[in-house]
Design a protein around this motif. Structure first.
Motif, PDB file in Angstrom:
ATOM      1  N   GLY A  70       7.262   6.592  11.050  1.00 36.04           N
ATOM      2  CA  GLY A  70       6.360   6.078  10.029  1.00 36.04           C
ATOM      3  C   GLY A  70       6.996   6.036   8.655  1.00 36.04           C
ATOM      4  N   THR A  71       6.150   5.745   7.671  1.00 33.16           N
ATOM      5  CA  THR A  71       6.630   5.543   6.305  1.00 33.16           C
ATOM      6  C   THR A  71       6.560   6.801   5.452  1.00 33.16           C
ATOM      7  N   TYR A  72       5.898   7.851   5.943  1.00 31.85           N
ATOM      8  CA  TYR A  72       5.812   9.139   5.257  1.00 31.85           C
ATOM      9  C   TYR A  72       5.232   8.968   3.853  1.00 31.85           C
ATOM     10  N   THR A  73       4.097   8.243   3.791  1.00 34.00           N
ATOM     11  CA  THR A  73       3.435   7.997   2.512  1.00 34.00           C
ATOM     12  C   THR A  73       2.046   8.622   2.439  1.00 34.00           C
ATOM     13  N   ASP A  74       1.590   9.234   3.519  1.00 34.58           N
ATOM     14  CA  ASP A  74       0.229   9.768   3.621  1.00 34.58           C
ATOM     15  C   ASP A  74      -0.830   8.676   3.528  1.00 34.58           C
ATOM     16  N   ASP A  75      -0.439   7.426   3.758  1.00 30.00           N
ATOM     17  CA  ASP A  75      -1.364   6.292   3.768  1.00 30.00           C
ATOM     18  C   ASP A  75      -1.482   5.799   5.203  1.00 30.00           C
ATOM     19  N   PRO A  76      -2.600   6.085   5.880  1.00 32.24           N
ATOM     20  CA  PRO A  76      -2.727   5.696   7.283  1.00 32.24           C
ATOM     21  C   PRO A  76      -2.689   4.190   7.519  1.00 32.24           C
ATOM     22  N   THR A  77      -2.894   3.389   6.495  1.00 36.48           N
ATOM     23  CA  THR A  77      -2.878   1.938   6.705  1.00 36.48           C
ATOM     24  C   THR A  77      -1.475   1.393   6.937  1.00 36.48           C
ATOM     25  N   ASP A  78      -0.435   2.163   6.621  1.00 38.50           N
ATOM     26  CA  ASP A  78       0.922   1.669   6.875  1.00 38.50           C
ATOM     27  C   ASP A  78       1.651   2.485   7.962  1.00 38.50           C
ATOM     28  N   ASP A  79       0.896   3.218   8.755  1.00 38.29           N
ATOM     29  CA  ASP A  79       1.504   4.042   9.802  1.00 38.29           C
ATOM     30  C   ASP A  79       2.196   3.223  10.892  1.00 38.29           C
ATOM     31  N   PHE A  80       1.689   2.045  11.187  1.00 37.60           N
ATOM     32  CA  PHE A  80       2.221   1.255  12.309  1.00 37.60           C
ATOM     33  C   PHE A  80       3.011   0.036  11.839  1.00 37.60           C
ATOM     34  N   VAL A  81       3.862   0.211  10.837  1.00 36.52           N
ATOM     35  CA  VAL A  81       4.687  -0.904  10.363  1.00 36.52           C
ATOM     36  C   VAL A  81       5.775  -1.192  11.395  1.00 36.52           C
ATOM     37  N   ARG A  82       5.820  -2.447  11.853  1.00 39.94           N
ATOM     38  CA  ARG A  82       6.826  -2.874  12.823  1.00 39.94           C
ATOM     39  C   ARG A  82       8.121  -3.249  12.107  1.00 39.94           C
TER      40      ARG A  82
END
Length: 101
Positions: A70-82
């Motif tokens: 993941g992106t390690y931003t604590d923002d669940p909306t960007d957890d599944f970035v392909r």
């Protein structure tokens, strides 16, 4: 690093079970029944040699990771970035997008 059951190797050289390994910023340790691999980059992966895997990243890496961790931003909306930057709707789609041959 390749780990299969009780066998661990680094660059195709076996690492004896229970014996710590450290070379060029990569360390292998054996905490309990687990095997753990840590890099000088600030990432640690531990595996119970069955099913469980944990990945830990140092706080300095916050916002600077991507891929299956993941992106390690604590923002669940960007957890599944392909890899293409789009967001996957399902976990399986996300995971499959990161497969390599």
């Amino acid at each position: 690093v390749v780990a299969q059951g009780r066998n661990v190797s680094v660059n195709w050289a076996a690492v004896p079970e229970g014996r710590p390994y450290l070379h060029k910023g990569l360390g292998v340790t054996w905490p309990g029944d687990w095997v753990a691999v840590a890099s000088s980059l600030g990432v640690r992966v531990a595996w119970d040699r069955h099913l469980a895997v944990t990945v830990t990243a140092e706080p300095e890496l916050r916002g600077g990771t991507w891929g299956l961790c993941g992106t390690y931003t604590d923002d669940p909306t960007d957890d599944f970035v392909r890899p293409d930057g789009d967001i996957a709707t399902f976990a399986a789609t996300f995971g499959n997008a990161w497969k390599v041959p």
